[in-house]
Scaffold this motif. Structure first.
Motif, short mmCIF file in Angstrom:
data_model
loop_
_atom_site.label_atom_id
_atom_site.label_comp_id
_atom_site.label_asym_id
_atom_site.label_seq_id
_atom_site.Cartn_x
_atom_site.Cartn_y
_atom_site.Cartn_z
N GLU A 193 0.85 -1.20 0.00
CA GLU A 193 0.00 0.00 0.00
C GLU A 193 0.89 1.25 0.00
OE1 GLU A 193 -3.05 -0.18 -0.64
OE2 GLU A 193 -3.21 -2.35 -0.39
N ALA A 194 1.77 1.30 -0.99
CA ALA A 194 2.78 2.35 -1.05
C ALA A 194 2.18 3.74 -1.17
CB ALA A 194 3.72 2.09 -2.23
N ASP A 195 1.04 3.86 -1.85
CA ASP A 195 0.44 5.20 -1.99
C ASP A 195 0.03 5.77 -0.65
OD1 ASP A 195 -1.55 3.27 -1.74
OD2 ASP A 195 -3.04 4.51 -2.75
N SER A 196 -0.37 4.90 0.29
CA SER A 196 -0.71 5.36 1.63
C SER A 196 0.54 5.74 2.42
CB SER A 196 -1.49 4.27 2.37
OG SER A 196 -1.85 4.68 3.67
N LEU A 197 1.60 4.94 2.30
CA LEU A 197 2.86 5.24 2.99
C LEU A 197 3.51 6.49 2.43
CD1 LEU A 197 4.36 1.65 3.28
CD2 LEU A 197 3.47 3.05 5.15
N PHE A 198 3.28 6.81 1.16
CA PHE A 198 3.87 7.99 0.54
C PHE A 198 3.07 9.25 0.80
CE2 PHE A 198 6.83 6.27 -2.99
CZ PHE A 198 7.37 5.37 -2.08
N HIS A 199 1.99 9.12 1.57
CA HIS A 199 1.19 10.30 1.94
C HIS A 199 2.05 11.27 2.73
CE1 HIS A 199 -1.95 12.63 4.01
NE2 HIS A 199 -2.71 12.32 2.98
#
Length: 534
Positions: free
Chosen positions: A265-271
């Motif tokens: 869930e990289a998009d969440s971690l890149f928030h």
């Protein structure tokens, strides 16, 4: 002044009036493009494949219709007016235009990859015989040592695509290098506790009888644990980001031997909430442009894997100075950012939503059909759970404000059927494998389309039995604006555009480092939901 008309008879006057009226009707009659009407009516409606079906049939759109970009017609166009309440339309799955993938799929079974026989046997025991499309595309690149971004629709098998090459590499590396205690070879980082446990359980089943030691860290009582740190051999560390950041800061775990790092869930971690801490953490691991084939050798740098249902928007910014973004080989499918199950959009005013919620949920709960209800705020999620419980519906609530002690076991109750409804926020939309769910309700429609994609991905997954549906309540101006863009994309047969109308603080509520706690629990029975520390 009227003298020129004094000889005109009444009969002539009536004639002039009738002529005037006739020309007025002719001038106001709209002109239609005969060619356009002919194209849209080329087939009977019953033989045509719909993309959009509306309450007002004049807004229907079919596969063979042509979208007029100069005069776009939207069913949601007038929804800014409260008088349009109770209007609705459906969007059905469609094939996105413009996607091309020239890669050839060659592997019919997992045995064709040359995996360890015990691993192949474990896959057979899990009824996994034939690789899915994303696994056929991703496993070869990961096994070759490339940094990879796996961006594909939810529920398509991304987790297995990065776990299988990792297991193969671990079996080889364990023979090539001598390590001390608390020195993992691989890291899997997630944004939430529930997803951490889910991935770890999958890994434990896959690596049965392979002597791969997996450690699960989900948060709780960190200070106490730091005073008496755990000591032992570990090959894979599966953990939520907040607690991992603290543990590595205090050097409880040594990251110098890590050669395989996954950000799920990289998009969440890149928030923006996580990104700065994530950059600090990633600098502790040396990531190479490519590790290459590792036969008979232990690589000198780590391999990076990013997995998500949406491509992270801040990719270049977060990875700057850590690894060149061009080193990431992208593995995607034609269904990325697409609508995968039929969806209904209903225009409501806010006061209608509780009664409509009850009409939607109660019949399904009585028929033992599980439903996930999503809201934008933790407080709304809690209120919905109380409201449904008072109305006789078995429901559990899961959101980021809950302490670990209260949160523990909630998701397990939903999994094992003790509760038919799960009321949650965006924290429950990421990565959870909800094969038993056929109905999703967006009580609050998200203003971030990435969250919308993840929410819808909780149903219609590979292995889900029965027809899946998503229902969306639309009431506020921002929600209407997002729906218009989604409808426009469907009429143009394009993927859902990824954008965020308003940056909220919801992610801060979901951040793991808000809870200064750590807990570790032995999982004795993998097949019993009550034993899983959700």
């Amino acid at each position: 002044m009227l003298s020129p008309f004094r000889y005109v008879s009444c009969k002539n006057v009536d004639t002039l009036v009738n002529i005037s009226r006739h020309y007025a009707r002719v001038r106001t009659k709209p002109k239609f493009d005969k060619t356009e009407v002919f194209v849209n009516d080329a087939k009977p409606k019953k033989d045509r494949v719909p993309i959009i079906k509306c309450k007002k049939s004049m807004y229907d759109f079919y596969q063979d219709d042509t979208f007029n970009k100069y005069k776009p017609v939207l069913a949601s166009h007038g929804w800014d007016n409260r008088k349009t309440k109770d209007d609705h339309f459906f969007i059905y799955p469609y094939k996105s235009a413009g996607f091309e993938n020239d890669e050839t799929i060659e592997f019919e079974t997992f045995n064709d990859f040359g995996f360890n026989p015990t691993l192949c046997k474990n896959l057979e025991n899990m009824d996994l015989i034939k690789p899915l499309n994303i696994q056929n595309l991703g496993i070869p690149k990961l096994y070759e040592g490339h940094n990879v971004l796996i961006a594909a629709e939810t529920g398509c098998g991304k987790t297995l695509a990065y776990l299988l090459p990792m297991i193969e590499k671990l079996l080889e590396w364990k023979q090539r290098v001598d390590r001390d205690i608390n020195c993992p070879l691989a890291l899997i980082v997630t944004p939430s506790r529930e997803l951490t446990v889910q991935i770890a359980l999958e890994l434990i089943k896959l690596s049965k009888d392979l002597n791969i030691k997996t450690k699960i860290i989900t948060g709780g009582r960190t200070k106490k644990m730091l005073m008496n740190p755990p000591v032992g051999d570990v090959d894979v560390l599966v953990c939520s980001f907040g607690v991992l950041s603290k543990l590595t800061t205090f050097r409880v775990y040594n990251l110098s031997f890590v050669r395989y790092m996954v950000l799920d869930e990289a998009d969440s971690l890149f928030h923006s909430t996580f990104s700065e801490k994530l950059r600090v953490f990633m600098r502790r691991i040396s990531v190479g442009f490519s590790t290459g084939a590792t036969k008979n050798a232990f690589p000198g740098t780590a391999q990076l894997v990013l997995a998500s249902a949406t491509i992270p928007s801040r990719l270049d910014e977060v990875l700057h100075g850590i690894v060149h973004p061009d080193s990431l080989q992208r593995v995607t499918t034609e269904k990325l950012h697409s609508i995968l199950v039929p969806q209904k959009f209903i225009r409501l005013i806010p006061s209608q939503k509780p009664s409509e919620l009850l009409k939607f949920v109660k019949p399904k709960a009585l028929q033992k059909q599980r439903v996930i209800v999503f809201t934008n705020r933790n407080g709304t999620s809690y209120w919905l759970a109380c409201f449904l419980r008072e109305c006789g519906v078995s429901v559990v609530n899961l959101h980021g404000d809950m302490s670990l002690e209260v949160r523990r076991g909630k998701y397990g109750e939903f999994l094992n059927g003790k509760a038919m409804v799960l009321s949650t926020t965006n924290g429950g939309s990421r990565g959870l494998d909800t094969l038993m769910v056929n109905h999703i309700l967006n009580y609050d429609f998200p203003l971030d389309t990435a969250d919308y994609v993840h929410r819808c991905g909780r149903t219609g997954r590979v292995g889900t039995v029965g027809d899946s549906r998503v229902t969306n309540f639309i009431s506020r101006p921002g929600e209407i604006a997002v729906v218009k863009k989604i409808e426009m994309a469907a009429r143009r047969r394009r993927p859902i555009p990824i954008f965020n109308l308003v940056e909220t603080d919801e992610a801060k509520m979901e951040a793991e480092d808000q809870n200064d706690q750590y807990v570790e629990k032995l999982i004795e029975n993998l097949d019993e939901p009550d034993s899983v520390p959700y």
